[in-house]
Motif scaffolding. Sequence first.
Motif, short mmCIF file in Angstrom:
data_model
loop_
_atom_site.label_atom_id
_atom_site.label_comp_id
_atom_site.label_asym_id
_atom_site.label_seq_id
_atom_site.Cartn_x
_atom_site.Cartn_y
_atom_site.Cartn_z
N HIS A 205 -34.67 82.75 67.95
CA HIS A 205 -35.24 83.94 67.31
C HIS A 205 -35.34 85.12 68.27
O HIS A 205 -35.92 86.15 67.94
CB HIS A 205 -36.63 83.62 66.75
CG HIS A 205 -36.62 82.56 65.68
ND1 HIS A 205 -36.02 82.73 64.45
CD2 HIS A 205 -37.13 81.30 65.67
CE1 HIS A 205 -36.16 81.63 63.73
NE2 HIS A 205 -36.83 80.75 64.45
N SER B 189 -27.32 79.47 55.01
CA SER B 189 -26.54 80.71 55.17
C SER B 189 -25.09 80.49 54.77
O SER B 189 -24.48 81.35 54.12
CB SER B 189 -26.63 81.20 56.62
OG SER B 189 -27.93 81.64 56.94
N CYS C 77 -24.75 85.01 67.13
CA CYS C 77 -25.83 85.63 66.35
C CYS C 77 -26.59 84.58 65.57
O CYS C 77 -26.10 84.09 64.55
CB CYS C 77 -25.27 86.68 65.39
SG CYS C 77 -24.46 88.07 66.18
N CYS D 153 -28.48 91.20 55.50
CA CYS D 153 -27.36 90.83 56.36
C CYS D 153 -26.16 90.39 55.52
O CYS D 153 -25.01 90.76 55.82
CB CYS D 153 -27.76 89.71 57.31
SG CYS D 153 -28.95 90.18 58.59
N PHE E 185 -29.64 82.70 60.71
CA PHE E 185 -30.77 83.12 59.88
C PHE E 185 -30.39 84.40 59.13
O PHE E 185 -30.84 85.49 59.46
CB PHE E 185 -32.02 83.32 60.74
CG PHE E 185 -32.49 82.05 61.40
CD1 PHE E 185 -33.30 81.17 60.72
CD2 PHE E 185 -32.09 81.73 62.69
CE1 PHE E 185 -33.74 79.98 61.32
CE2 PHE E 185 -32.52 80.56 63.30
CZ PHE E 185 -33.34 79.68 62.61
N MET E 186 -29.55 84.27 58.13
CA MET E 186 -29.00 85.42 57.41
C MET E 186 -29.83 85.72 56.17
O MET E 186 -29.93 84.90 55.25
CB MET E 186 -27.55 85.15 57.02
CG MET E 186 -26.89 86.34 56.34
SD MET E 186 -25.13 86.16 56.10
CE MET E 186 -24.54 86.00 57.78
N ASP E 187 -30.44 86.92 56.14
CA ASP E 187 -31.18 87.31 54.95
C ASP E 187 -30.27 88.09 54.00
O ASP E 187 -29.07 88.27 54.27
CB ASP E 187 -32.43 88.12 55.33
CG ASP E 187 -32.12 89.45 56.02
OD1 ASP E 187 -30.92 89.85 56.07
OD2 ASP E 187 -33.07 90.10 56.50
N ILE F 298 -28.12 89.40 63.87
CA ILE F 298 -27.02 89.50 62.90
C ILE F 298 -26.94 90.90 62.34
O ILE F 298 -25.86 91.52 62.27
CB ILE F 298 -27.23 88.48 61.76
CG1 ILE F 298 -27.33 87.06 62.27
CG2 ILE F 298 -26.10 88.60 60.73
CD1 ILE F 298 -27.77 86.04 61.21
N ARG F 299 -28.09 91.44 61.96
CA ARG F 299 -28.14 92.79 61.38
C ARG F 299 -27.63 93.83 62.38
O ARG F 299 -26.83 94.71 62.04
CB ARG F 299 -29.57 93.11 60.96
CG ARG F 299 -29.72 94.43 60.21
CD ARG F 299 -31.18 94.72 59.86
NE ARG F 299 -31.74 93.65 59.04
CZ ARG F 299 -32.75 92.87 59.43
NH1 ARG F 299 -33.30 93.03 60.63
NH2 ARG F 299 -33.21 91.94 58.63
N THR G 120 -32.11 86.76 62.78
CA THR G 120 -31.77 87.69 61.69
C THR G 120 -31.51 89.10 62.22
O THR G 120 -30.52 89.74 61.84
CB THR G 120 -32.92 87.73 60.66
OG1 THR G 120 -33.16 86.41 60.19
CG2 THR G 120 -32.57 88.64 59.50
N GLU G 121 -32.38 89.59 63.09
CA GLU G 121 -32.21 90.95 63.60
C GLU G 121 -30.94 91.08 64.42
O GLU G 121 -30.28 92.12 64.42
CB GLU G 121 -33.42 91.36 64.44
CG GLU G 121 -33.40 92.85 64.81
CD GLU G 121 -34.65 93.30 65.54
OE1 GLU G 121 -34.66 94.43 66.05
OE2 GLU G 121 -35.62 92.51 65.60
#
Length: 425
Positions: free
Chosen positions: A209, A311, A236, A263, A258-260, A242-243, A239-240
Amino acid sequence: MKLQPGTTVVKNGQLVDGTGKPAVPNATIIITDGMISYAGPTADAPPAPPEARVIDAGGGTIMPGLIEAHIHLTYFNVSELQDLDIKFPVEYVTLQSAVNAKTALECGYTAARSGGCLHNIDVWMNKAIEEDMIPGPRLSTSGREICGAGGLMDWNPDYRRIGMEGIVFIVNGPEQARTAVRKLVKDGIEWVKTYPTGDAASPDINDHHTLCMTFDEMHAVVATAHNHGLKVTGHCRATEGIRNALKAGYDAIEHGTFMDDECLDLLLKRNVPMCPGLGFELFSVQRGKEFGLSQRVLDGHQETLEAGAESCRKVLKAGGTMGLGGDYGFAWTPHGTYAQELTFFVNYVGFSPLDTIKCATLGGAKMMGREKEIGTLEAGKLGDVLVVKGDVLKDISILENRDNLLAVMQGGVVKAGTLVEPASF
């Protein structure tokens, strides 16, 4: 890489062409001067010349050569990352890489995309493979990686006064990030590999994380790399991270754990492919204790396993592009076991065998930017073909056993397999 002159006919097998379409029973493919000229039902196949070479699939499967979308040829089954950069000289690592390249081809992987390497070995390994000096997969090259100071890959303590430029450039700020890319430009690589986030392997400082690069550093990498015609990817998980990678203009995402929804939308909007490298998490959980991984590390891998699987399901359902493979070359994921990734995606993640094979062939080709040449068995593409004993759609795990590979072909040349004598190098 040389092409097989003349005509080769592969017949008497089901055709799984890599596009995701249903298998064609009783199929034939014809390879003319190294290129596929026909792939489809035997009943519709044009006549072949009498002197054509014939390979009988024995009722098994005819499919594209597999593509390892995140390979580390310079990793040699180590139990710790630290084993890579200070224990062995570049000469030994190069020899190990040549052995790993041969192993990958013998396992049915006719092409591969690098996920990072020591020194500049990838580029020269690729040259040797393309010139038929050594056997190996068609290689999309990477080089030494880039990570922020204090990040996941920055493990040598300052008191040792040991540099890390044989494996990774440690950067602090956008200017150093640009400098690192410019050094890689001189190496002649295709992909710049970075570390936007940490990993379960480093729970005390850089866990999964944690961010390991700033957005400004990542943007500087992308701008410099794109200016020189290079592509950028990154490890990656958070989440941040990846973004940030997608907003910075990355050309691919490694892991995407951790893809939201935001993303995912960015990934699809920019049509950015992803290589999950997800089986590594399961194999770390299952086998890590015997190699000294702590329970805290194992728990982190379990978390990334579950989140990463979800994901992957999201990306597949949304129609995104995925390649398969990743991080083979550790003690618990040794070279030669790559195809267990496909079994894992069917049995654990829940992909269908057809979708899994599409990711492991066409998906990898798209990540390499070579989908017009390889990845599917269609007229006009290179004759990179895998002839398998058995039905891979009923039991995809048969790809894990090299004895089930009857012929491994690149450009129509049989390079490995049990049915036909391999070509000499």
